[in-house]
Scaffold this motif. Structure first.
Motif, mmCIF file in Angstrom:
data_model
loop_
_atom_site.group_PDB
_atom_site.id
_atom_site.type_symbol
_atom_site.label_atom_id
_atom_site.label_comp_id
_atom_site.label_asym_id
_atom_site.label_seq_id
_atom_site.Cartn_x
_atom_site.Cartn_y
_atom_site.Cartn_z
ATOM 1 N N GLN A 93 0.730 -1.252 -0.034
ATOM 2 C CA GLN A 93 0.042 -0.070 0.204
ATOM 3 C C GLN A 93 0.946 1.287 0.107
ATOM 4 O O GLN A 93 0.317 2.251 0.051
ATOM 5 C CB GLN A 93 -1.192 0.070 1.286
ATOM 6 N N ARG A 94 2.170 1.332 0.082
ATOM 7 C CA ARG A 94 2.829 2.336 0.103
ATOM 8 C C ARG A 94 3.521 2.620 -1.347
ATOM 9 O O ARG A 94 4.403 1.718 -1.849
ATOM 10 C CB ARG A 94 3.915 2.469 0.864
ATOM 11 N N GLY A 95 3.398 3.671 -2.229
ATOM 12 C CA GLY A 95 3.864 3.895 -3.554
ATOM 13 C C GLY A 95 2.881 4.157 -4.423
ATOM 14 O O GLY A 95 1.508 4.324 -4.451
ATOM 15 N N GLY A 96 3.234 4.231 -5.863
ATOM 16 C CA GLY A 96 2.350 4.360 -6.965
ATOM 17 C C GLY A 96 1.437 3.339 -7.367
ATOM 18 O O GLY A 96 1.453 2.169 -7.070
ATOM 19 N N SER A 97 0.554 3.494 -8.347
ATOM 20 C CA SER A 97 -0.411 2.661 -8.804
ATOM 21 C C SER A 97 -0.338 2.534 -10.450
ATOM 22 O O SER A 97 -0.928 1.893 -11.116
ATOM 23 C CB SER A 97 -1.629 2.881 -8.520
ATOM 24 N N ILE A 98 0.619 3.083 -11.084
ATOM 25 C CA ILE A 98 0.781 2.986 -12.421
ATOM 26 C C ILE A 98 1.302 1.810 -12.999
ATOM 27 O O ILE A 98 1.345 1.230 -13.974
ATOM 28 C CB ILE A 98 1.294 4.496 -13.138
ATOM 29 N N GLY A 99 1.935 1.255 -12.074
ATOM 30 C CA GLY A 99 2.828 0.095 -12.375
ATOM 31 C C GLY A 99 2.232 -1.268 -11.652
ATOM 32 O O GLY A 99 1.474 -0.832 -10.859
ATOM 33 N N PRO A 100 2.891 -2.345 -11.845
ATOM 34 C CA PRO A 100 2.408 -3.546 -11.069
ATOM 35 C C PRO A 100 2.619 -3.607 -9.624
ATOM 36 O O PRO A 100 3.656 -2.894 -8.897
ATOM 37 C CB PRO A 100 3.294 -4.678 -11.818
ATOM 38 N N ASP A 101 1.646 -3.970 -8.861
ATOM 39 C CA ASP A 101 2.163 -3.999 -7.365
ATOM 40 C C ASP A 101 3.129 -5.206 -7.084
ATOM 41 O O ASP A 101 2.921 -6.253 -7.546
ATOM 42 C CB ASP A 101 0.763 -4.465 -6.615
ATOM 43 N N LEU A 102 4.201 -4.726 -6.483
ATOM 44 C CA LEU A 102 5.230 -5.812 -6.180
ATOM 45 C C LEU A 102 5.178 -6.364 -4.939
ATOM 46 O O LEU A 102 6.204 -6.999 -4.288
ATOM 47 C CB LEU A 102 6.538 -4.971 -6.524
ATOM 48 N N SER A 103 4.158 -6.567 -4.255
ATOM 49 C CA SER A 103 4.220 -7.078 -2.648
ATOM 50 C C SER A 103 4.573 -8.391 -2.660
ATOM 51 O O SER A 103 5.161 -8.845 -1.612
ATOM 52 C CB SER A 103 2.716 -6.820 -2.114
ATOM 53 N N VAL A 104 4.202 -9.147 -3.804
ATOM 54 C CA VAL A 104 4.594 -10.559 -3.720
ATOM 55 C C VAL A 104 5.623 -11.126 -4.979
ATOM 56 O O VAL A 104 5.096 -12.087 -5.434
ATOM 57 C CB VAL A 104 3.568 -11.505 -3.517
ATOM 58 N N ILE A 105 6.089 -10.173 -5.537
ATOM 59 C CA ILE A 105 6.669 -10.354 -7.035
ATOM 60 C C ILE A 105 7.592 -11.439 -6.974
ATOM 61 O O ILE A 105 7.685 -12.095 -8.085
ATOM 62 C CB ILE A 105 7.530 -8.967 -7.328
ATOM 63 N N ALA A 106 8.359 -11.994 -5.830
ATOM 64 C CA ALA A 106 9.157 -12.888 -5.758
ATOM 65 C C ALA A 106 8.537 -14.432 -5.950
ATOM 66 O O ALA A 106 8.928 -15.537 -6.374
ATOM 67 C CB ALA A 106 10.113 -12.963 -4.578
ATOM 68 N N ARG A 107 7.248 -14.553 -6.159
ATOM 69 C CA ARG A 107 6.183 -15.529 -6.199
ATOM 70 C C ARG A 107 6.241 -15.918 -7.441
ATOM 71 O O ARG A 107 6.095 -17.178 -7.842
ATOM 72 C CB ARG A 107 4.879 -15.502 -5.497
#
Length: 350
Positions: free
Chosen positions: A236-250
């Motif tokens: 929830q911290r950051g911009g929204s124009i790119g993918p949410d990276l909260s679980v990107i390593a999955r």
């Protein structure tokens, strides 16, 4: 409820918040609606709630610059207490340049009795605060290596100041090759990195290698210098124009993460296709395509997350961009060590 009974994870928090929103709306929630701002503010203030719950609420405060919210952030950052809660308060203060915020952040940064991780966050936050560069110079000699490295990275944009540059030059000469991480940060800040940049993704993968400092990489991500946080969001911290990276390593391993940053145009998800609008009054607007295009009108979501609705009468052209809106060359905006740390952090997000 569940968030008061045990450990609060980001996923549990999101689920709980969505449930609260549905209940408060009587079971009727409109698309793209968000929970009432006053509820989030109240949640962040409620000292009877778990500290992690309050920490997760802080990035959702819509008006951190409102006086009451600013005072809350100053209080939480300065008070001895839960480290994640203080860390989120410090990050929020980074976006609120003021003498009061700078004073609180500087006090945390120079206080050797504070946890090193919090001190590093305060040093990073001070990069957005005016007239604090010279006050940070003693931290180049800090006994906590992580603080010294973060200070060198933060002072990068003040390296044109004679006293700052002289201090960094002296420190670099003093350490020689005894501290690779600090030398890496100082050399980059001073423009003394002589190694040519890799020409291919494979060469970048080889240069980055293994390892990296996850905590330092998290600070790289959230620094304004790297620009990652401008477009991407984590918890929830950051911009929204790119993918949410909260679980990107999955879904991406280390090599794929490096590839996506070095050559972002090689694989662009359809929902993040960039578009350019040229208007008849001379503007060129880049962003994601929004909803509700009709009658020649165009809806564009800009880099700051706002939606612009442009009447068809003012649209000169509207076309998909041939390359990703994420520019190439981002690894060159940070030192080799900082890029390695960033990859280590992204690789940890599961």
């Amino acid at each position: 409820d569940a968030v008061s009974a045990g450990e609060v994870t980001p996923r549990l928090f999101e689920t709980w918040l969505a449930t609260v929103q549905i209940l408060r709306a009587g079971g009727k929630v409109e698309r793209n609606s968000s929970i009432d701002a006053s509820f989030i503010e109240q949640l962040a203030r409620d000292e009877t709630r778990p500290a992690m719950l309050r920490a997760l609420a802080l990035p959702r405060i819509k008006e951190p610059g409102k006086e009451s919210n600013t005072q809350l952030l100053l209080k939480l950052a300065a008070a001895d207490g839960d480290e994640p809660l203080r860390r989120e308060a410090i990050r929020s203060l980074a976006a609120l340049p003021s003498k009061q915020a700078a004073g609180v952040l500087l006090n945390i940064a120079i206080d050797t009795s504070q946890p090193a991780r919090l001190r590093c966050e305060a040093v990073l936050a001070l990069s957005n605060q005016p007239d604090t560069a010279t006050a940070l110079l003693p931290l180049l000699d800090d006994p906590a290596s992580s603080v010294a490295v973060q200070t060198a990275r933060t002072l990068r944009f003040a390296a044109t100041m004679p006293d700052v540059r002289a201090a960094m030059e002296r420190k670099l000469a003093a350490i020689g090759k005894t501290d690779d991480r600090l030398a890496d940060a100082l050399q980059f800040a001073l423009g003394k990195t002589t190694e040519l940049p890799p020409a291919t993704v494979e060469e970048w993968v080889k240069r980055v290698g293994d390892g990296g400092d996850i905590e330092a990489g998290e600070r790289v991500f959230f620094s304004s210098a790297a620009t990652c946080v401008t477009c991407h969001c984590i918890q929830q911290r950051g911009g929204s124009i790119g993918p949410d990276l909260s679980v990107i390593a999955r879904v991406a391993n280390r090599e794929q993460l490096i590839h996506s940053i070095v050559k972002p145009s090689d694989d662009v998800a359809p929902q993040f296709q960039g578009w350019m609008v040229s208007t008849k009054d001379g503007q060129s607007i880049i962003g994601l395509q929004g909803h509700g295009r009709s009658g020649g009108a165009v809806s564009i979501i800009t880099f700051d997350g706002k939606t612009l609705n442009i009447p068809g009468s003012n649209v000169s052209s509207f076309q998909a961009m041939p390359a990703s809106i994420m520019p190439e060359g981002l690894p060159l905006t940070m030192s080799p060590g900082a890029f390695r740390d960033l990859i280590a952090y992204l690789e940890s997000l599961r």
